[in-house]
Design an enzyme around this catalytic site. Structure first.
Site, PDB file in Angstrom:
ATOM      1  N   LYS A  21      27.338  33.710 -55.153  1.00 51.38           N
ATOM      2  CA  LYS A  21      26.828  32.560 -54.391  1.00 51.38           C
ATOM      3  C   LYS A  21      27.539  31.299 -54.859  1.00 51.38           C
ATOM      4  O   LYS A  21      27.833  31.143 -56.041  1.00 51.38           O
ATOM      5  CB  LYS A  21      25.320  32.406 -54.634  1.00 51.38           C
TER       6      LYS A  21
ATOM      7  N   HIS B 252      26.234  28.162 -53.989  1.00 56.76           N
ATOM      8  CA  HIS B 252      25.299  27.042 -53.849  1.00 56.76           C
ATOM      9  C   HIS B 252      23.970  27.441 -54.491  1.00 56.76           C
ATOM     10  O   HIS B 252      23.717  28.616 -54.719  1.00 56.76           O
ATOM     11  CB  HIS B 252      25.091  26.696 -52.372  1.00 56.76           C
TER      12      HIS B 252
END
Length: 224
Positions: A104, A106
Site C-alpha cells: 500500500k 497510502h
C-alpha cells in the site's frame, strides 16, 4: 500421542478439512488424501485451531519469540487466532504480522499489516501446510528486508511427509535451505495410525482400501 494431537486429527476430519478419496494435487500427483485449511470458516473452528497451533508451538519451540508471522493469505487468520490462543492459554502476549500481496502507498502503507518488524525481533512463521516451500521463498526475503531478525522456526498444521523438490520432505528442505527448524501439529503417519480402522462419528475414516492407497502413495512419493 499427545491428547491435543488426537483431538486435532478428529477436528480436521470433523471440519471437512482432511478428506480421503482420490484427488489430483497442484503438483499433478494423484493423492488418496487432501487437506484444505480454507474449510475452517466459523469462529469456534478458528478458536480451536488457534489453540492447537499454540500448543504445538509451545511443545516444539517454547514461547521465546516476539512476532507470529502468517504469510498472506491463509496465514493471516492463522496468525491472529494463534496469537489470541497463546495469550489465553499461556498468558503471553505475542504480536501478529502478515504480508500484503501488493504494497500500500497510502494510510497504513507498506508491505506488512499488523505489527511492524524491526532489528532484533524473534519471528515464528505459521502456515497451513507446506508441500513445495514456495511460500517460504516469498516470505523469507520479506522478513529479512525488515532488519536483522531471527527466525525461530516454522509451524504448519500437517506434515504430508512426501518428497518436496528432492528426496526430502518440504519441511526438511526448508530447514536445510534456510537454517531454521520446522515442525507440524501432526504428521501423516500419526494421522494414519490414529484413524486406521477407528470409527469416528459412526464411520471408519481410513479403512483397509484407503490404508492400502496411502501406503502405495508413500511408496511412490514418500520422503526419504
Amino acid at each position: 500421542m499427545e491428547q491435543y494431537k488426537q483431538e486435532f486429527i478428529e477436528f480436521m476430519v470433523e471440519s471437512n478439512v482432511l478428506k480421503f478419496g482420490d484427488f489430483t494435487l497442484k503438483s499433478g500427483r494423484k493423492s488418496p488424501f487432501f487437506m484444505n485449511a480454507g474449510a475452517y470458516v466459523t469462529g469456534s473452528q478458528l478458536r480451536r485451531l488457534g489453540e492447537y497451533y499454540a500448543k504445538a508451538i509451545h511443545d516444539n519451540y517454547g514461547l521465546d519469540f516476539d512476532i507470529l508471522f502468517g504469510p498472506a493469505y491463509k496465514g493471516i487468520p492463522l496468525s491472529v487466532a494463534t496469537a489470541m490462543a497463546i495469550s489465553e492459554l499461556y498468558g503471553k502476549d505475542v504480536k501478529y504480522c502478515s504480508n500484503r500481496k501488493e504494497a500500500k502507498d497510502h494510510g497504513d502503507a507498506g508491505i506488512l499489516l499488523g505489527s511492524p518488524i524491526k532489528d532484533g525481533d524473534r519471528v515464528m512463521i505459521i502456515e497451513d501446510v507446506t508441500t513445495s516451500g514456495k511460500s517460504i521463498e516469498e516470505t523469507f526475503p520479506i522478513l529479512k528486508a525488515q532488519g536483522n531478525v531471527e527466525i525461530k522456526g516454522l509451524i504448519v498444521s500437517l506434515n504430508r511427509m512426501e518428497r518436496g523438490k528432492g528426496e526430502k520432505s518440504a519441511l526438511e528442505e526448508i530447514k536445510d535451505l534456510y537454517g531454521f527448524p520446522t515442525a507440524a501439529i501432526v504428521n501423516m503417519q500419526e494421522v494414519t495410525e490414529y484413524l486406521y480402522n477407528r470409527e469416528y462419528n459412526g464411520k471408519i475414516v481410513i479403512d483397509d482400501t484407503i490404508k492400502a492407497a496411502i501406503d502405495a502413495y508413500y511408496e511412490q512419493y514418500g520422503a526419504k
